[in-house]
Write a protein that holds these residues in place. Structure first.
Motif, PDB file in Angstrom:
ATOM      1  N   LEU A 235      -3.748  -2.772  -0.269  1.00 28.05           N
ATOM      2  CA  LEU A 235      -2.652  -2.020  -0.443  1.00 28.05           C
ATOM      3  C   LEU A 235      -2.882  -0.680  -0.685  1.00 28.05           C
ATOM      4  CD1 LEU A 235       0.375  -1.461  -0.219  1.00 28.05           C
ATOM      5  CD2 LEU A 235       0.542  -2.244  -2.779  1.00 28.05           C
ATOM      6  N   TRP A 236      -2.685   0.561   0.298  1.00 29.25           N
ATOM      7  CA  TRP A 236      -2.643   1.698  -0.015  1.00 29.25           C
ATOM      8  C   TRP A 236      -1.339   2.339  -0.235  1.00 29.25           C
ATOM      9  CZ3 TRP A 236      -7.213   5.417   0.058  1.00 29.25           C
ATOM     10  CH2 TRP A 236      -8.530   4.808  -0.182  1.00 29.25           C
ATOM     11  N   THR A 237      -1.222   3.676  -0.946  1.00 34.22           N
ATOM     12  CA  THR A 237      -0.071   4.550  -0.689  1.00 34.22           C
ATOM     13  C   THR A 237      -0.589   5.849  -0.689  1.00 34.22           C
ATOM     14  OG1 THR A 237       0.097   4.557  -3.219  1.00 34.22           O
ATOM     15  CG2 THR A 237       1.280   2.765  -2.263  1.00 34.22           C
ATOM     16  N   ILE A 238       0.298   6.657  -0.095  1.00 36.14           N
ATOM     17  CA  ILE A 238       0.397   8.239   0.218  1.00 36.14           C
ATOM     18  C   ILE A 238       1.650   8.630  -0.655  1.00 36.14           C
ATOM     19  CG2 ILE A 238       0.024  10.133   1.411  1.00 36.14           C
ATOM     20  CD1 ILE A 238      -1.352   8.238   3.623  1.00 36.14           C
ATOM     21  N   ASP A 239       1.709   9.556  -1.648  1.00 39.48           N
ATOM     22  CA  ASP A 239       2.737   9.978  -2.254  1.00 39.48           C
ATOM     23  C   ASP A 239       3.001  11.184  -1.626  1.00 39.48           C
ATOM     24  OD1 ASP A 239       1.195  12.377  -3.274  1.00 39.48           O
ATOM     25  OD2 ASP A 239       1.221  11.432  -5.186  1.00 39.48           O
ATOM     26  N   ASP A 246      -5.782   4.032  -3.500  1.00 37.59           N
ATOM     27  CA  ASP A 246      -6.071   2.711  -3.334  1.00 37.59           C
ATOM     28  C   ASP A 246      -5.578   1.736  -4.456  1.00 37.59           C
ATOM     29  OD1 ASP A 246      -7.205   0.005  -2.940  1.00 37.59           O
ATOM     30  OD2 ASP A 246      -9.174   0.653  -2.933  1.00 37.59           O
ATOM     31  N   THR A 247      -4.621   0.958  -4.401  1.00 33.82           N
ATOM     32  CA  THR A 247      -3.880   0.256  -5.503  1.00 33.82           C
ATOM     33  C   THR A 247      -4.770  -0.963  -5.921  1.00 33.82           C
ATOM     34  OG1 THR A 247      -2.696  -1.586  -4.153  1.00 33.82           O
ATOM     35  CG2 THR A 247      -1.784   0.643  -4.557  1.00 33.82           C
ATOM     36  N   ARG A 248      -5.823  -1.609  -5.105  1.00 37.45           N
ATOM     37  CA  ARG A 248      -6.716  -2.296  -5.304  1.00 37.45           C
ATOM     38  C   ARG A 248      -6.004  -3.815  -5.473  1.00 37.45           C
ATOM     39  NH1 ARG A 248     -11.212  -1.828  -3.737  1.00 37.45           N
ATOM     40  NH2 ARG A 248     -11.956  -3.390  -5.023  1.00 37.45           N
ATOM     41  N   TYR A 249      -4.758  -3.914  -4.889  1.00 38.02           N
ATOM     42  CA  TYR A 249      -4.084  -5.082  -4.805  1.00 38.02           C
ATOM     43  C   TYR A 249      -4.076  -5.424  -3.401  1.00 38.02           C
ATOM     44  CZ  TYR A 249      -2.007  -4.747  -9.182  1.00 38.02           C
ATOM     45  OH  TYR A 249      -1.534  -4.794 -10.433  1.00 38.02           O
ATOM     46  N   GLY A 250      -4.749  -6.844  -3.034  1.00 36.60           N
ATOM     47  CA  GLY A 250      -5.069  -7.186  -1.939  1.00 36.60           C
ATOM     48  C   GLY A 250      -3.893  -8.041  -1.067  1.00 36.60           C
TER      49      GLY A 250
END
Length: 338
Positions: A235-239, A246-250
């Motif tokens: 999971l990636w986010t862009i603010d 890169d949240t490092r959550y699969g």
């Protein structure tokens, strides 16, 4: 870079079929947590721009829409009243809703809209098989049956081919309103792109997982935030300032995250690679809700309300820490909307 536009396929204009169905069977299933690993998606930046801003609605005012296991489009009021519209939906697709307005791919393959008064319109625009539209403040985004990204103003019917090729089997996300909006989508290059109402197109340079779609939200302070499954499975986010994390959550294969503005930033909801519904705030606080999701499906979030298809096949609603089984069965492989 983009797929060449082909002749628009109009198909046969007819009323969507009503169809039939039965009550779903219940089931259970869990899986161990896996962090997952992978290389970072191709890097790049994104223009944060200026959003329209938004207010955070209270859960009881947030309607939902979903494809029932009968194949019909159902709506649910914020207070929980269910309504069968009797309009058949295309297999494997999901509706979109915003402020009581709904957009969906009918079982004819055409884009249909339904306004707050229940008036339903066949737009006459064919959609790509297996894709779903997005709507925000009356502005719609969808992948046409030419693979091109289209947008439509639901209020006046103005429809535009944005001449941007999308990855087959993926769906766009839109935030804002008819006067100003931004769309996030997976281009036919596999990269995350944005396109806003001013005409600006940005290749973020971030690679997305095949078969997944991004989610975008307008922030109260201005700007937009995006969530997506990268080609690493993370999971990636862009603010709102364009910073990518890169949240490092699969995430579960074939699923897409949902994102919504909150009073303190934004919250992302997603199906982890354990099969459970997880939430993560823009401050980095992540939580396993302990609620199992149907494999291959994705949640939706607006404010502090989350809707999802549980691993029983039923529509569930989560408000804060409270979760409710509506006991309404959903069509396999589809996602609800709020």
């Amino acid at each position: 870079m983009y797929a060449q536009e082909t002749a628009f396929i109009t198909g046969i204009d007819c009323t969507p079929e009503e169809g039939f169905g039965s009550t779903p069977q219940t089931g259970i299933g869990t899986a161990p947590w896996e962090d997952g690993f992978g290389t970072a998606p191709s890097g790049g930046g994104t223009d944060s721009g200026s959003g329209t801003g938004t207010t955070i609605p209270s859960p009881e005012t947030i309607p939902a829409a979903f494809q029932a296991n009968t194949g019909f489009l159902y709506t649910r009021s914020g207070a929980g009243a269910m309504f069968d519209t009797r309009y058949g939906m295309m297999n494997g697709t999901s509706p979109a809703t915003s402020g009581g307005q709904t957009a969906f791919q009918a079982n004819t393959g055409f884009l249909y809209t339904r306004n707050t008064n229940g008036v339903t319109l066949d737009t006459g625009y064919g959609m790509m098989n297996g894709t779903s539209p997005a709507i925000s403040g009356g502005q719609i985004a969808f992948q046409a049956n030419t693979t091109m990204l289209y947008t439509r103003n639901m209020n006046n019917g103005a429809t535009q081919n944005l001449q941007l090729g999308m990855m087959r089997g993926t769906s766009p996300s839109i935030a804002g309103a008819t006067s100003r909006w931004r769309i996030a989508f997976q281009a036919n290059t596999g990269f995350l792109y944005t396109r806003d109402s001013s005409g600006a197109v940005v290749n973020t340079g971030y690679g997305m997982m095949a078969g997944t779609s991004p989610s975008i939200t307008a922030l109260p302070s201005g700007g937009y935030a995006i969530a997506f499954q990268a080609n690493t499975g993370m999971l990636w986010t862009i603010d709102g300032n364009g910073r990518a994390t890169d949240t490092r959550y699969g995430m579960m294969n074939g699923t897409s995250p949902a994102i919504s503005a909150t009073d303190t930033g934004f919250t992302t909801a997603f199906q982890a690679n354990t099969g459970f519904l997880w939430v993560r705030t823009s401050g980095g606080v992540a939580k396993d809700t302990g609620l199992g999701m149907m494999r291959g499906t994705s949640p939706a979030i607006r404010g502090y309300r989350i809707v999802f298809q549980a691993n029983t096949g039923f529509l569930w609603v989560r408000d804060g820490e409270s979760a409710t089984d509506t006991r309404y069965g959903m069509m396999a492989g589809t996602n609800p909307a709020v």
